[in-house]
Design a protein around this motif. Structure first.
Motif, PDB file in Angstrom:
ATOM      1  N   ARG A   9       0.862  -1.182   0.000  1.00  0.00           N
ATOM      2  CA  ARG A   9       0.000   0.000   0.000  1.00  0.00           C
ATOM      3  C   ARG A   9       0.899   1.231   0.000  1.00  0.00           C
ATOM      4  O   ARG A   9       1.735   1.403   0.884  1.00  0.00           O
ATOM      5  CB  ARG A   9      -0.920  -0.018   1.222  1.00  0.00           C
ATOM      6  CG  ARG A   9      -1.963  -1.118   1.155  1.00  0.00           C
ATOM      7  CD  ARG A   9      -2.816  -1.166   2.404  1.00  0.00           C
ATOM      8  NE  ARG A   9      -3.494   0.097   2.658  1.00  0.00           N
ATOM      9  CZ  ARG A   9      -4.626   0.467   2.062  1.00  0.00           C
ATOM     10  NH1 ARG A   9      -5.186  -0.328   1.170  1.00  0.00           N
ATOM     11  NH2 ARG A   9      -5.199   1.604   2.350  1.00  0.00           N
ATOM     12  N   LEU A  10       0.698   2.064  -1.022  1.00  0.00           N
ATOM     13  CA  LEU A  10       1.563   3.213  -1.229  1.00  0.00           C
ATOM     14  C   LEU A  10       0.746   4.491  -1.335  1.00  0.00           C
ATOM     15  O   LEU A  10      -0.405   4.477  -1.776  1.00  0.00           O
ATOM     16  CB  LEU A  10       2.390   3.020  -2.509  1.00  0.00           C
ATOM     17  CG  LEU A  10       3.272   1.775  -2.568  1.00  0.00           C
ATOM     18  CD1 LEU A  10       3.811   1.581  -3.977  1.00  0.00           C
ATOM     19  CD2 LEU A  10       4.417   1.887  -1.565  1.00  0.00           C
ATOM     20  N   CYS A  12      -0.161   7.785  -3.143  1.00  0.00           N
ATOM     21  CA  CYS A  12      -0.113   8.296  -4.513  1.00  0.00           C
ATOM     22  C   CYS A  12      -0.729   9.691  -4.536  1.00  0.00           C
ATOM     23  O   CYS A  12      -1.706   9.963  -3.837  1.00  0.00           O
ATOM     24  CB  CYS A  12      -0.890   7.389  -5.460  1.00  0.00           C
ATOM     25  SG  CYS A  12      -0.303   5.683  -5.505  1.00  0.00           S
ATOM     26  N   TRP A  53      10.610   9.663  -5.520  1.00  0.00           N
ATOM     27  CA  TRP A  53       9.264   9.471  -6.033  1.00  0.00           C
ATOM     28  C   TRP A  53       9.324   8.821  -7.412  1.00  0.00           C
ATOM     29  O   TRP A  53      10.191   9.151  -8.227  1.00  0.00           O
ATOM     30  CB  TRP A  53       8.526  10.804  -6.159  1.00  0.00           C
ATOM     31  CG  TRP A  53       8.223  11.488  -4.866  1.00  0.00           C
ATOM     32  CD1 TRP A  53       8.738  11.216  -3.641  1.00  0.00           C
ATOM     33  CD2 TRP A  53       7.345  12.602  -4.698  1.00  0.00           C
ATOM     34  NE1 TRP A  53       8.235  12.076  -2.694  1.00  0.00           N
ATOM     35  CE2 TRP A  53       7.374  12.954  -3.321  1.00  0.00           C
ATOM     36  CE3 TRP A  53       6.552  13.344  -5.551  1.00  0.00           C
ATOM     37  CZ2 TRP A  53       6.624  13.997  -2.803  1.00  0.00           C
ATOM     38  CZ3 TRP A  53       5.805  14.397  -5.045  1.00  0.00           C
ATOM     39  CH2 TRP A  53       5.830  14.716  -3.679  1.00  0.00           C
ATOM     40  N   ARG A  55       7.645   9.035 -10.703  1.00  0.00           N
ATOM     41  CA  ARG A  55       6.787  10.076 -11.263  1.00  0.00           C
ATOM     42  C   ARG A  55       6.406   9.779 -12.711  1.00  0.00           C
ATOM     43  O   ARG A  55       7.205   9.292 -13.485  1.00  0.00           O
ATOM     44  CB  ARG A  55       7.477  11.433 -11.172  1.00  0.00           C
ATOM     45  CG  ARG A  55       7.697  11.890  -9.745  1.00  0.00           C
ATOM     46  CD  ARG A  55       8.374  13.237  -9.703  1.00  0.00           C
ATOM     47  NE  ARG A  55       9.821  13.130  -9.821  1.00  0.00           N
ATOM     48  CZ  ARG A  55      10.628  14.177  -9.948  1.00  0.00           C
ATOM     49  NH1 ARG A  55      10.145  15.392  -9.994  1.00  0.00           N
ATOM     50  NH2 ARG A  55      11.924  13.997 -10.042  1.00  0.00           N
ATOM     51  N   VAL A  65       4.022   8.064  -7.314  1.00  0.00           N
ATOM     52  CA  VAL A  65       3.911   7.026  -6.292  1.00  0.00           C
ATOM     53  C   VAL A  65       5.072   7.230  -5.336  1.00  0.00           C
ATOM     54  O   VAL A  65       6.233   7.243  -5.743  1.00  0.00           O
ATOM     55  CB  VAL A  65       3.960   5.620  -6.913  1.00  0.00           C
ATOM     56  CG1 VAL A  65       3.883   4.557  -5.818  1.00  0.00           C
ATOM     57  CG2 VAL A  65       2.820   5.439  -7.906  1.00  0.00           C
ATOM     58  N   ALA A 111      -0.627   0.146  -5.902  1.00  0.00           N
ATOM     59  CA  ALA A 111      -0.232   0.667  -7.216  1.00  0.00           C
ATOM     60  C   ALA A 111       1.003  -0.106  -7.661  1.00  0.00           C
ATOM     61  O   ALA A 111       2.072   0.045  -7.067  1.00  0.00           O
ATOM     62  CB  ALA A 111       0.060   2.160  -7.149  1.00  0.00           C
ATOM     63  N   ARG A 112       0.854  -0.925  -8.666  1.00  0.00           N
ATOM     64  CA  ARG A 112       1.965  -1.743  -9.141  1.00  0.00           C
ATOM     65  C   ARG A 112       2.564  -1.149 -10.408  1.00  0.00           C
ATOM     66  O   ARG A 112       1.838  -0.628 -11.264  1.00  0.00           O
ATOM     67  CB  ARG A 112       1.491  -3.156  -9.442  1.00  0.00           C
ATOM     68  CG  ARG A 112       1.224  -4.002  -8.206  1.00  0.00           C
ATOM     69  CD  ARG A 112       0.812  -5.408  -8.602  1.00  0.00           C
ATOM     70  NE  ARG A 112       0.739  -6.271  -7.442  1.00  0.00           N
ATOM     71  CZ  ARG A 112       0.266  -7.517  -7.489  1.00  0.00           C
ATOM     72  NH1 ARG A 112      -0.171  -8.011  -8.623  1.00  0.00           N
ATOM     73  NH2 ARG A 112       0.246  -8.267  -6.403  1.00  0.00           N
ATOM     74  N   HIS A 118       1.669   2.830 -13.897  1.00  0.00           N
ATOM     75  CA  HIS A 118       1.239   2.026 -12.752  1.00  0.00           C
ATOM     76  C   HIS A 118      -0.156   1.485 -13.002  1.00  0.00           C
ATOM     77  O   HIS A 118      -0.983   2.110 -13.667  1.00  0.00           O
ATOM     78  CB  HIS A 118       1.251   2.862 -11.467  1.00  0.00           C
ATOM     79  CG  HIS A 118       2.631   3.158 -10.978  1.00  0.00           C
ATOM     80  ND1 HIS A 118       3.373   4.203 -11.472  1.00  0.00           N
ATOM     81  CD2 HIS A 118       3.410   2.532 -10.057  1.00  0.00           C
ATOM     82  CE1 HIS A 118       4.561   4.224 -10.875  1.00  0.00           C
ATOM     83  NE2 HIS A 118       4.605   3.231 -10.009  1.00  0.00           N
ATOM     84  N   THR A 122      -5.875   2.327  -7.247  1.00  0.00           N
ATOM     85  CA  THR A 122      -5.446   3.582  -6.616  1.00  0.00           C
ATOM     86  C   THR A 122      -5.150   4.678  -7.630  1.00  0.00           C
ATOM     87  O   THR A 122      -5.631   5.809  -7.473  1.00  0.00           O
ATOM     88  CB  THR A 122      -4.234   3.325  -5.704  1.00  0.00           C
ATOM     89  OG1 THR A 122      -4.588   2.349  -4.731  1.00  0.00           O
ATOM     90  CG2 THR A 122      -3.817   4.602  -4.997  1.00  0.00           C
ATOM     91  N   PRO A 123      -4.375   4.423  -8.689  1.00  0.00           N
ATOM     92  CA  PRO A 123      -4.187   5.468  -9.698  1.00  0.00           C
ATOM     93  C   PRO A 123      -5.501   5.933 -10.324  1.00  0.00           C
ATOM     94  O   PRO A 123      -5.670   7.123 -10.611  1.00  0.00           O
ATOM     95  CB  PRO A 123      -3.270   4.797 -10.734  1.00  0.00           C
ATOM     96  CG  PRO A 123      -2.534   3.752  -9.973  1.00  0.00           C
ATOM     97  CD  PRO A 123      -3.529   3.235  -8.974  1.00  0.00           C
TER      98      PRO A 123
END
Length: 265
Positions: A9-10, A12, A53, A55, A65, A111-112, A118, A122-123
């Motif tokens: 879990r990141l 973003c 980051w 980006r 991310v 977010a992979r 990504h 989430t994105p």
């Protein structure tokens, strides 16, 4: 076949330049350079290493991310405040038409890395929050600031409500954004402005209700209950702020606002 990718879990975030498409080519080049400079300076002032980051540049936008060890309250607190300050410095001596004005969205989740950036919900959520019509209207109609921020409900509940790094949940306005398959709450914050100051951006397409207090799960009040002022048995007063196009935009002491936005395809 089992994937060997771990689930992380990141945090973003994405930033977007207001009315970028109306700029000519030299102005767009300047806006992109200024956006990067302002983000870099705000991060440096917050003690954040932007070189870590991941980006994704998209012309008038940057999606990023952040590393797993990012202190989320520093991003939502210090970074947002310094970003507003850097924008104010950049815009201090330029004509109104040349001001750089930004929207920013923040969410935390999976977010992979993928072939073009990504992958994950989430994105997508960050993009939907960033493009919420009410967020654009707040920025367009609040001329005394150049930044509006929206955080997801999970960021609000898990980060903002902890009140670290100067965060104050009373400075956020709850909205519901529905866009195609996306349906979620977000929380809007305009630096140096209280929610009650943000009047006049509700439209006939918005369904506005006074939100329950933080942690209060009582039902939303009916429209007839929201008109005028009344007091409950506990003495909590409800005040009408403004009625725009038949939609009441209400405020209650120690409560957030709640605005539902139905985005058409």
């Amino acid at each position: 076949m089992t994937s060997n990718l771990s689930i992380s879990r990141l945090l973003c975030l994405a930033t977007d330049v207001e009315q970028y498409s109306r700029l000519d080519t030299p102005q767009q080049e300047c806006a992109q350079a200024d956006l990067l400079d302002i983000l870099d300076r705000a991060a440096a002032r917050s003690g954040i290493d932007r070189s870590r980051w991941v980006r994704q540049a998209q012309g008038d936008q940057e999606f990023a991310v952040l590393p797993p060890d990012t202190h989320e309250s520093v991003i939502v607190g210090d970074f947002v405040r310094h970003l507003a300050g850097c924008l104010a410095e950049r815009n201090a001596n330029v004509p109104t038409r040349d001001r750089l004005r930004l929207r920013m969205a923040v969410h935390v989740g999976v977010a992979r890395p993928a072939a073009l950036g990504h992958a994950g919900q989430t994105p997508i959520a960050v993009a939907r929050l960033l493009d919420a019509p009410v967020l654009k209207r707040v920025l367009a109609q609040t001329r005394t600031t150049d930044l509006v921020v929206i955080v997801s409900d999970s960021v609000f509940q898990d980060v903002v409500r902890l009140r670290e790094n100067g965060l104050d949940p009373e400075q956020y306005t709850r909205i519901t954004v529905r866009a195609k398959e996306f349906d979620s709450h977000g929380w809007v914050h305009v630096p140096e402005h209280r929610p009650a100051e943000l009047r006049g951006f509700a439209t006939e397409d918005d369904v506005a209700t006074a939100a329950p207090g933080i942690g209060d799960e009582r039902r939303p009040r009916a429209a007839s209950e929201r008109r005028g002022s009344r007091s409950s048995g506990e003495g909590t007063h409800v005040h009408q702020i403004k009625d725009v196009g038949g939609v009441t935009f209400g405020d209650r002491s120690h409560a957030a606002h709640n605005i539902t936005i139905n985005e058409r395809d």
